[in-house]
Design a protein around this motif. Structure first.
Motif, short mmCIF file in Angstrom:
data_model
loop_
_atom_site.label_atom_id
_atom_site.label_comp_id
_atom_site.label_asym_id
_atom_site.label_seq_id
_atom_site.Cartn_x
_atom_site.Cartn_y
_atom_site.Cartn_z
N TYR A 1 0.84 -1.20 0.00
CA TYR A 1 0.00 0.00 0.00
C TYR A 1 0.87 1.25 0.00
CZ TYR A 1 0.93 0.35 5.06
OH TYR A 1 1.53 0.45 6.28
N LEU B 1 -1.73 7.62 1.03
CA LEU B 1 -3.03 7.60 0.37
C LEU B 1 -4.08 6.84 1.16
CD1 LEU B 1 -1.93 6.88 -3.33
CD2 LEU B 1 -2.53 9.07 -2.31
N VAL B 2 -3.65 6.16 2.21
CA VAL B 2 -4.54 5.25 2.93
C VAL B 2 -4.97 5.87 4.26
CG1 VAL B 2 -4.61 3.01 4.11
CG2 VAL B 2 -3.60 3.20 1.84
N ASP B 3 -6.22 5.63 4.63
CA ASP B 3 -6.71 6.05 5.94
C ASP B 3 -6.10 5.11 6.99
OD1 ASP B 3 -8.22 6.36 8.30
OD2 ASP B 3 -9.91 7.14 7.16
N SER C 1 -4.63 4.63 -6.07
CA SER C 1 -5.90 5.30 -5.78
C SER C 1 -6.25 5.20 -4.30
CB SER C 1 -7.03 4.67 -6.60
OG SER C 1 -6.77 4.84 -7.97
N GLY C 2 -5.38 4.56 -3.52
CA GLY C 2 -5.60 4.48 -2.09
C GLY C 2 -6.12 3.14 -1.60
N SER C 3 -6.04 2.10 -2.42
CA SER C 3 -6.49 0.78 -1.99
C SER C 3 -5.30 -0.04 -1.49
CB SER C 3 -7.17 0.04 -3.14
OG SER C 3 -8.37 0.68 -3.50
N GLU D 1 -9.06 4.30 0.87
CA GLU D 1 -8.42 5.58 0.55
C GLU D 1 -8.69 6.62 1.62
OE1 GLU D 1 -11.02 4.44 -0.96
OE2 GLU D 1 -12.51 6.03 -1.18
N ASN D 2 -7.74 7.51 1.78
CA ASN D 2 -7.86 8.62 2.72
C ASN D 2 -8.90 9.60 2.20
OD1 ASN D 2 -7.47 10.72 4.51
ND2 ASN D 2 -5.28 10.36 4.66
#
Length: 495
Positions: free
Chosen positions: A58, A62-64, A108-110, A127-128
């Motif tokens: 990841y 970009l990730v929450d 894309s944040g996945s 994603e964030n």
């Protein structure tokens, strides 16, 4: 559980990015190679048993992070290999089959999850959701009507339109453009109302876009408009969801672009550039009067200064004697001809306008005072401009801002300079020649292959009720004829 940092990877060939994702097999080694030299790329390897290895890849920024810990890290630590898939929220899981798909999801944040035992690739959408709050439109302010405006998140923008048009016929087709920016573009229309030829043409135009990056909807418009060399906008840019919903209901299309708060509306006509969202919220006589004022202001902003030059240079005989005396007295000490006097002051005005737009708000107010009072008064006292021209400049400058469309005001400036040049050489005949050329050019334009000068040319008399005046809403029983919509009547059952 082991964490690794990504190290490099952009494939360049002769200075161009080489797309190898379509013809390369998706393997863990290939994907790791793509993440080399990406500082925020993370790779986690979790060993359950001797032969049961799960790899998570990841992009950290970009990730929450909170959702990532709850949805991925906690199941890896808490569950066994057999119960792992039951622990992960399956509603956000999709299967990946190609390297291109994996990279698109990753950036894309996945989360990309690789199970080496089952040779299975999965992505988990985390994603964030960082975005600014919904605010009032800053470019199309209204007293009455909705106050919300688009933001940079395209999902929220679609939501704001769907809340206004909660029907299954409202379609939204997704495209990805720009091989660097991977910008998401969504084409929206109402099936059963919008002319299919317009939808097909717009869809084809978007698919044929070939460029590296898109950061704003105006860049998308530049690639899909019919006449890229014209100064007139062929798409309506708006950040108001109610304006988009109204246009969709009329049978137009709307194009949303991710990371920009402005949507594109088409097909439009030249007359749409003078319509404000507030026209449909006010009483119709008031809205009609204000719309007529905008048309008059548009004409004044273009011809006032060129007409002054034409009359004082070529046709001073037709100026009333008392006014002629005032002009002569005002210009008696000027060293410049009317043309150079007007040209210098117009260029000065454009410099002040551009500077006020680029400077901070508080500074721009000071600049307005300096430009409007100090420069204007100083120019008269120093003998660089006449009092009559300064008055006309003030009226012309204010008239510019009555046109609701910002892109149209910029086009007005070029038209004004062109007419000024023609007026200095040919007088009133130059102005007439410029008007004829402008009308001929407008008549040749189209917006998504629909006539730009409709309902004036071609002539649709029923559409004139919403042209120079805005008639009562109860009279607007049909959609605009130039759009050739599948459903002409706006009533659910014809009365």
């Amino acid at each position: 559980m082991r964490r690794k940092k990504g190290k490099n990877s952009i494939n360049m060939e002769h200075g161009k990015i080489k797309d190898t994702t379509q013809d390369t097999t998706l393997t863990i080694d290939v994907l790791k190679e793509k993440l080399i030299n990406i500082e925020d790329a993370e790779i986690i390897e979790h060993q359950f048993n001797q032969d049961e290895l799960v790899t998570v890849l990841y992009i950290r920024t970009l990730v929450d992070e909170e959702r990532f810990n709850e949805s991925i890290i906690a199941p890896l630590n808490r569950c066994t290999y057999k119960t792992l898939y039951a622990c992960i929220d399956n509603s956000k899981v999709t299967i990946i089959t190609s390297l291109e798909d994996a990279l698109n999801k990753l950036f894309s944040g996945s989360i990309i999850l690789y199970d080496s035992t089952k040779i299975q690739w999965l992505s988990v959408q985390l994603e964030n959701s960082l975005h600014r709050a919904i605010q009032t439109s800053s470019t199309e302010t209204v007293i009455y009507g909705a106050k919300d405006s688009f933001i940079e998140n395209i999902s929220h923008n679609i939501l704001m339109i769907r809340r206004r048009l909660a029907i299954p016929e409202l379609k939204s087709e997704k495209f990805t453009v720009g091989y660097l920016s991977k910008t998401t573009v969504v084409l929206m229309y109402i099936e059963g109302i919008t002319n299919p030829e317009i939808i097909t043409y717009a869809r084809k135009k978007i698919k044929n876009i070939n460029f590296d990056q898109f950061l704003d909807s105006s860049q998308i418009a530049a690639f899909i408009e019919d006449h890229q060399y014209s100064i007139f906008p062929q798409f309506l840019q708006t950040d108001r969801p109610d304006a988009c919903a109204f246009a969709l209901g009329e049978g137009k299309i709307t194009i949303l672009v991710n990371n920009t708060p402005f949507a594109l509306i088409a097909p439009i006509t030249f007359f749409h550039l003078f319509q404000s969202p507030e026209d449909y919220f006010l009483r119709w006589p008031i809205a009609s009067f204000l719309r007529l004022v905008r048309y008059v202001s548009f004409i004044l902003s273009m011809i006032l200064i060129p007409a002054y030059v034409a009359l004082t240079t070529h046709h001073y005989q037709i100026i009333p004697l008392q006014i002629l005396f005032v002009i002569l007295e005002s210009r008696s000490k000027l060293p410049f001809t009317p043309f150079w006097e007007a040209l210098l002051m117009l260029i000065t005005l454009e410099i002040i306008k551009e500077a006020s737009l680029r400077m901070p708000t508080k500074t721009s107010q000071t600049l307005g005072v300096i430009g409007g009072i100090v420069v204007g008064q100083a120019a008269v006292e120093a003998g660089f401009a006449s009092k009559v021209l300064i008055v006309l400049m003030g009226i012309s400058a204010i008239a510019f801002f009555l046109v609701p469309n910002y892109l149209m005001t910029k086009a007005n400036v070029l038209i004004q300079f062109s007419l000024l040049l023609l007026a200095s050489f040919m007088g009133i005949f130059g102005l007439m020649l410029g008007a004829v050329v402008a009308l001929a050019h407008l008549n040749s334009l189209t917006s998504l292959k629909q006539p730009y000068l409709a309902p004036f040319a071609p002539f649709y008399w029923k559409d004139w009720i919403d042209l120079f005046i805005r008639g009562p809403l109860t009279w607007m029983t049909t959609r605009p004829n130039y759009l050739k919509t599948l459903q002409k009547w706006r009533y659910s059952s014809r009365r």
